[in-house]
Scaffold this active site. Structure first.
Site, PDB file in Angstrom:
ATOM      1  N   GLU A  44       0.789  -1.191   0.049  1.00 62.57           N
ATOM      2  CA  GLU A  44      -0.033  -0.018   0.113  1.00 62.57           C
ATOM      3  C   GLU A  44       0.791   1.211   0.167  1.00 62.57           C
ATOM      4  O   GLU A  44       0.618   2.098  -0.683  1.00 62.57           O
ATOM      5  CB  GLU A  44      -1.002   0.000   1.190  1.00 62.57           C
TER       6      GLU A  44
ATOM      7  N   ASP B 157      -9.019   5.551  -1.204  1.00 60.85           N
ATOM      8  CA  ASP B 157      -7.967   6.241  -1.976  1.00 60.85           C
ATOM      9  C   ASP B 157      -8.534   6.958  -3.422  1.00 60.85           C
ATOM     10  O   ASP B 157      -9.965   6.948  -3.095  1.00 60.85           O
ATOM     11  CB  ASP B 157      -6.820   5.331  -2.352  1.00 60.85           C
TER      12      ASP B 157
ATOM     13  N   TYR C 135      -6.461   5.940   4.826  1.00 62.54           N
ATOM     14  CA  TYR C 135      -6.514   4.980   3.684  1.00 62.54           C
ATOM     15  C   TYR C 135      -5.811   3.819   4.126  1.00 62.54           C
ATOM     16  O   TYR C 135      -6.274   2.520   4.027  1.00 62.54           O
ATOM     17  CB  TYR C 135      -6.087   5.612   2.320  1.00 62.54           C
TER      18      TYR C 135
END
Ligand code: SF4
Length: 358
Positions: free
Chosen positions: A42, A143, A125
């Site tokens: 991520e 996101d 996020y």
């Protein structure tokens, strides 16, 4: 009026998750999913494309297989491992998070969004993505991709990049997340945004959730609300190429600044009307150089950083170095001007400078 969403949230999640299982891309972080691999992926994927990250991911998690190994890594090691991925603040922030994870949680990645949010560098996020994808917590992970898809699906015309916009999407999205498939639901939204419901084209004809989508009543491109783009500004930057035998004088960018830890040629942006000679005399004087003589330009390049288009010119400079070097002043071998320890801008001009053997 009751919306199709409130009538049939279960049907929506079934269609979305079913599509995801049959259509998802085979990506390295989706094989052998672990909390740490999810966290690393991520962070890598922030502002960097899947095509760039995919070939780099396994090498990184092999070198740093858990928070302990990254927490203990040196600046040089992490910057070299991140070379080419850009936005270097991310790797420092990931290491800060890994250190905090080791100190506060014994190196075990926390299981809830609330606990994850306590780690430095882990925002709404990333925490939502780790908590839902790796642990199945039914929280949102919004996101840019998910914000756009959700804005269209729910018919909420807000800017998802603002805290207010994200909150209003989150409050309507969370009730739709199935408790038994939160990770697949969130990952499916991410995938839908990447493959079908794109920024400039919503391919509604092949969308698995079109029957629930509010935006199809009008023009999906109407969503989400877009922030006005900042115009880019042209600036001039001047740098000094001060050779010293097989070495070149550089400065190391201090902590707290963008690209901290990287080396670059001494220099700075020019004020309007300012000459290269005046600027470089000042920069090198403040670093302790004396008898500074600024010569011709030996390299030029163009470089772009967020809202700036930078025209860089490098001048050859003769100067007497300080007796005692310290602070940000450094010296590296000429050949290392194209290595991972210098800024991208420096690597761009290095191909000209490395030919200069005088
Ligand atoms: S139906 Fe169209 S606008 Fe709605 S989520 Fe699917 S692709 Fe996006």
């Amino acid at each position: 009026m009751e919306s199709p969403l409130s009538r049939d949230a279960r049907g929506l999640s079934k269609a979305l998750v079913g599509w995801f299982h049959s259509s998802k891309r085979d990506l390295p972080w989706r094989r052998n999913r672990t909390p740490w691999r999810t966290w690393v992926s991520e962070v890598m994927l922030q502002q960097t494309t899947v095509d760039t990250v995919a070939p780099r991911f396994e090498a990184f998690v092999t070198q740093f297989p858990d928070p302990h190994s990254l927490a203990a890594a040196s600046d040089d090691a992490i910057l070299a491992a991140w070379a080419g991925l850009g936005y270097y603040r991310r790797i420092r922030s990931l290491r800060d998070g890994a250190r905090s994870c080791v100190e506060a949680f014994g190196g075990e990645v926390p299981r809830t969004q609330a606990a994850l949010m306590k780690l430095p560098g882990v925002g709404p996020y990333t925490s939502g993505a780790i908590a839902s994808l790796a642990f199945g917590e039914p929280v949102a992970a919004i996101d840019g991709n998910v914000g756009r898809v959700a804005s269209r699906l729910l018919g909420i015309r807000v800017d998802p990049s603002t805290a207010k916009g994200r909150k209003s999407i989150e409050s309507e999205l969370i009730p739709l997340i199935p408790k038994d498939a939160a990770g697949a639901f969130n990952e499916a939204l991410i995938e839908l945004g990447a493959l079908v419901c794109k920024p400039s084209f919503a391919d509604c004809g092949r969308c698995p959730i079109r029957d629930w989508c509010v935006a199809t009543d009008g023009d999906p491109m109407h969503y989400p609300l877009k922030r006005a783009r900042k115009a880019s500004v042209a600036v001039r930057c001047v740098r000094a190429f001060v050779p010293d035998g097989c070495h070149v004088w550089t400065t190391r960018i201090p902590d707290g600044q963008r690209l901290a830890g990287f080396q670059e040629l001494p220099g700075r942006w020019l004020a309007p009307g300012e000459s290269a000679d005046t600027a470089l005399q000042g920069v090198l004087g403040s670093l302790g150089f004396s008898e500074v003589s600024v010569g011709d330009t030996v390299a030029n390049c163009h470089h772009v950083i967020t809202h700036h288009r930078i025209e860089v010119s490098v001048h050859r400079v003769e100067a007497r170095p300080p007796q005692v070097s310290g602070g940000s002043l450094a010296r590296i071998e000429r050949s290392l001007l194209s290595s991972a320890s210098v800024t991208t801008e420096t690597r761009k001009v290095a191909r000209y400078l490395l030919k200069d053997r005088r």
